[in-house]
Motif scaffolding. Structure first.
Motif, mmCIF file in Angstrom:
data_model
loop_
_atom_site.group_PDB
_atom_site.id
_atom_site.type_symbol
_atom_site.label_atom_id
_atom_site.label_comp_id
_atom_site.label_asym_id
_atom_site.label_seq_id
_atom_site.Cartn_x
_atom_site.Cartn_y
_atom_site.Cartn_z
ATOM 1 N N ALA A 1 0.814 -1.220 0.000
ATOM 2 C CA ALA A 1 0.000 0.000 0.000
ATOM 3 C C ALA A 1 0.845 1.267 0.000
ATOM 4 C CB ALA A 1 -0.932 -0.011 1.211
ATOM 5 N N LEU A 2 2.159 1.097 -0.204
ATOM 6 C CA LEU A 2 3.081 2.221 -0.009
ATOM 7 C C LEU A 2 2.688 3.478 -0.788
ATOM 8 C CD1 LEU A 2 5.574 2.613 1.716
ATOM 9 C CD2 LEU A 2 6.983 2.097 -0.267
ATOM 10 N N THR A 3 2.424 3.308 -2.084
ATOM 11 C CA THR A 3 2.087 4.476 -2.912
ATOM 12 C C THR A 3 0.821 5.161 -2.402
ATOM 13 O OG1 THR A 3 2.558 2.849 -4.619
ATOM 14 C CG2 THR A 3 2.255 5.122 -5.337
ATOM 15 N N THR B 1 -5.857 1.476 -5.354
ATOM 16 C CA THR B 1 -5.255 0.629 -6.396
ATOM 17 C C THR B 1 -5.393 -0.835 -5.986
ATOM 18 O OG1 THR B 1 -3.078 0.551 -5.341
ATOM 19 C CG2 THR B 1 -3.489 2.399 -6.839
ATOM 20 N N ILE B 2 -5.128 -1.724 -6.924
ATOM 21 C CA ILE B 2 -5.167 -3.153 -6.611
ATOM 22 C C ILE B 2 -4.094 -3.486 -5.573
ATOM 23 C CG2 ILE B 2 -3.751 -3.672 -8.664
ATOM 24 C CD1 ILE B 2 -6.472 -5.981 -7.320
ATOM 25 N N PHE B 3 -2.938 -2.798 -5.670
ATOM 26 C CA PHE B 3 -1.855 -3.065 -4.703
ATOM 27 C C PHE B 3 -2.263 -2.648 -3.290
ATOM 28 C CE2 PHE B 3 0.594 -2.764 -8.669
ATOM 29 C CZ PHE B 3 1.211 -4.002 -8.620
ATOM 30 N N SER B 4 -2.881 -1.467 -3.189
ATOM 31 C CA SER B 4 -3.244 -1.009 -1.854
ATOM 32 C C SER B 4 -4.353 -1.878 -1.276
ATOM 33 C CB SER B 4 -3.639 0.468 -1.877
ATOM 34 O OG SER B 4 -4.760 0.669 -2.701
ATOM 35 N N ARG B 5 -5.214 -2.439 -2.157
ATOM 36 C CA ARG B 5 -6.250 -3.352 -1.657
ATOM 37 C C ARG B 5 -5.632 -4.628 -1.089
ATOM 38 N NH1 ARG B 5 -11.715 -2.742 -4.839
ATOM 39 N NH2 ARG B 5 -11.488 -0.586 -5.456
ATOM 40 N N ILE B 6 -4.620 -5.139 -1.799
ATOM 41 C CA ILE B 6 -3.905 -6.319 -1.282
ATOM 42 C C ILE B 6 -3.230 -5.953 0.045
ATOM 43 C CG2 ILE B 6 -1.985 -7.896 -1.719
ATOM 44 C CD1 ILE B 6 -2.679 -7.578 -4.761
ATOM 45 N N ARG C 1 0.268 8.864 -0.801
ATOM 46 C CA ARG C 1 -0.702 9.834 -1.317
ATOM 47 C C ARG C 1 -1.507 10.429 -0.154
ATOM 48 N NH1 ARG C 1 -3.535 6.737 -4.326
ATOM 49 N NH2 ARG C 1 -2.021 6.766 -6.017
ATOM 50 N N LEU C 2 -1.879 9.548 0.784
ATOM 51 C CA LEU C 2 -2.602 10.009 1.979
ATOM 52 C C LEU C 2 -1.760 11.016 2.745
ATOM 53 C CD1 LEU C 2 -4.880 9.778 4.160
ATOM 54 C CD2 LEU C 2 -3.554 7.918 5.153
ATOM 55 N N GLN C 3 -0.482 10.669 2.939
ATOM 56 C CA GLN C 3 0.417 11.544 3.692
ATOM 57 C C GLN C 3 0.517 12.916 3.020
ATOM 58 O OE1 GLN C 3 4.405 9.981 4.083
ATOM 59 N NE2 GLN C 3 4.493 10.703 6.204
ATOM 60 N N LYS C 4 0.597 12.889 1.683
ATOM 61 C CA LYS C 4 0.699 14.131 0.927
ATOM 62 C C LYS C 4 -0.556 14.982 1.138
ATOM 63 C CE LYS C 4 1.542 15.519 -3.829
ATOM 64 N NZ LYS C 4 1.897 15.072 -5.195
ATOM 65 N N ARG C 5 -1.711 14.300 1.185
ATOM 66 C CA ARG C 5 -2.976 15.010 1.331
ATOM 67 C C ARG C 5 -3.069 15.698 2.690
ATOM 68 N NH1 ARG C 5 -8.681 12.210 -0.475
ATOM 69 N NH2 ARG C 5 -9.941 14.093 -0.386
#
Lengths: 355, 355
Positions: free
Chosen positions: A276-278, B266-271, A282-286
């Motif tokens: 979930a890194l990306t 994203t699919i990655f963040s869901r995983i 994005r959350l952190q940026k927000r």
């Protein structure tokens, strides 16, 4: 395009030092070809920092100032002893008309006090205010809250002026045509709250019925509404606004800590965090306070942007971007014209005072 | 063990209805064999709910009440017209001594107003206060904040009483021997803030130097310190406290929404969210308002616990647990004794009033 928007910068304030501030100037200069800078501070420190950045070639004037106002200095002392400081010089440059707007990461209380002294209140303004952008779930993604600490008092007339000044800021800063204004209270029912709030509510209601009123008055809002997107401008006194702002920042900081602890707690959550890194970034940026950096002082004869004391180059660049927009759009003149146009009733004399 | 701690319950208030409240009673009865209940509300609704739960056999007395106070009812109207309501009956049961403490999920303003009317202020208390538990990074994991909305005004003497009452709550609720008390202000410097705060600070400083003082006065704190663990009890007026509480709740709600959006992006963040599920749930539990459910009314002749209007069975059970602890430990008497023991100066008469 000619570089004809001049921004006056106090390079010595803040916790990150002059290199972060020069870093922010570089970032903004790369993205914007209308900016010029007048920078105030220790020339021996600033000259090498500026000279080694090609992006700043020919667009920076350094004006030497010996003194620095400490982050813990009391405003009254800063006013008495701050004449040789970079902050004082940055504001004097706006006062003289060499620049349209000043930016500082320094001591907020001192900056407000010296701004009052050098730039003075705009005609008709009783209490200047500090306005901040606040992350919101509304379409503009930010709200404006004022006053967050210029003055701990505000009577009904001040609150109405905050509404008018905040409206201009929202029109320019959030690009809203007719911002929605709310008064911060402990309940949305009409009968609630202090007398000054009741009176300000009546005045705003009346103003809002005039055909050329630049805002829509939506009534009382509560603390939980500040980030909800039901209003664009939240008006309150500087005591309440300051507590609300710092409480929200503290809550966000606490949740970030708890979230980090939760994501580091097990091997599974660590793997989850990697996936979930990306999205987490994005959350952190927000929520990043650097992105919405810059409280604005409203109601003075000149614009002043106060950047977070701990701002890095990204934060300073955000503050410069805001300062540029204010200067480019004649913000100070617009606010003054709006305040002058508002035919409010005369300021009631406080009890026990002749007036 | 004999079931001899009697709790009076308003079963008709709140958004989730009587079934959530009876559900909370069941949860608490399972964990605690000292509790008995007197429940107020529509017997036709309550009787079947109670009868089908074996855990409540023989420990519940239902007292029928026709009326319900609406969540949007104004306090003044509730006081005039609420005599036949479940809320009124729940408080009257404490007034008569049939129960030691009342629990309600209903309208906060009405509950405070009727509590004042039925239970009256404890001797020496000028303004009762509502205290809440606030998640904190400190070792006790919670702080206590008061007043969060019982009264929008508070003078120096009220603030000192809040400190004393909040201290007793912290000793009992957080099991702290000598809680640290701070006054909420816009800066930690001594010269800042309103006159009432300055005066309260002087009084607390002086009280704190007495050998038997049950708290440590740490000075002014800011909004950002409320959840930081530098103090245990944060004292403020009900206007500021209410705005701070609702702002913090709103900020937490906004971040939860942003986090959910980020994890679904994203699919990655869901995983990632799947892997981190247990840890994310732990985070949610830590921030869950139901777990810290229950504002407490301090300064009355009887204890009243106000549960969140939207509380479900878990939330109601948390409020009942808190009510049990207050009753079991003679909280009301302890607070009254502490307030009486404080030899404060006499209440200054407000300007323009004989006294």
């Amino acid at each position: 395009m000619a570089r004809n928007i001049v921004i006056s910068i106090d390079a010595m304030g803040g916790d990150s030092g002059p290199s972060a501030i020069v870093g922010g100037m570089v970032k903004s200069a790369q993205k914007n070809d209308e900016i010029r800078y007048i920078v105030h501070g220790d020339e021996a420190v600033l000259r090498p920092l500026v000279d080694k950045r090609r992006e700043l070639d020919g667009i920076v004037e350094i004006r030497h100032a010996d003194g620095v106002i400490d982050m813990t200095e009391k405003p009254a002392r800063a006013m008495r002893n701050g004449r040789n400081s970079s902050m004082w010089a940055a504001l004097q440059t706006v006062e003289r008309g060499d620049a349209t707007v000043a930016v500082s990461c320094g001591n907020t209380g001192a900056l407000m006090a010296i701004s009052m002294l050098r730039l003075r209140r705009a005609p008709g303004v009783d209490r200047p205010a500090i306005a901040v952008l606040w992350p919101s779930q509304g379409p503009a993604r930010y709200n404006i809250v004022l006053d967050v600490g210029a003055d701990i008092r505000a009577d009904a007339r001040d609150l109405v002026q905050y509404a008018i000044m905040g409206t201009e800021y929202a029109r320019l800063g959030l690009e809203l045509d007719r911002p929605r204004v709310g008064l911060l209270n402990v309940g949305t029912e009409e009968h609630k709250g202090r007398a000054a709030l009741q009176e300000a509510a009546d005045d705003l209601e009346r103003l809002c019925q005039q055909p050329d009123c630049p805002f829509e008055y939506v009534g009382f809002v509560e603390g939980g509404d500040i980030g909800r997107g039901v209003v664009d401008v939240i008006v309150t006194d500087g005591f309440t606004g300051n507590v609300a702002l710092k409480t929200a920042e503290g809550t966000a900081r606490m949740i970030r800590t708890f979230l980090r602890e939760a994501m580091e707690h097990t091997i599974f959550s660590r793997i989850g965090a990697l996936f979930a890194l990306t999205s987490l970034r994005r959350l952190q940026k927000r929520l990043d306070p650097r992105r919405v950096n810059g409280g604005v002082f409203l109601g003075l004869n000149g614009a002043v942007v106060k950047s977070h004391g701990s701002a890095d180059a990204t934060g300073v660049s955000a503050a410069i971007k805001l300062a540029f927009r204010l200067a480019k759009n004649g913000f100070t003149e617009q606010v003054a014209a709006r305040v002058a146009a508002q035919s409010g009733k005369p300021h009631p004399a406080p009890a026990g005072q002749e007036g």
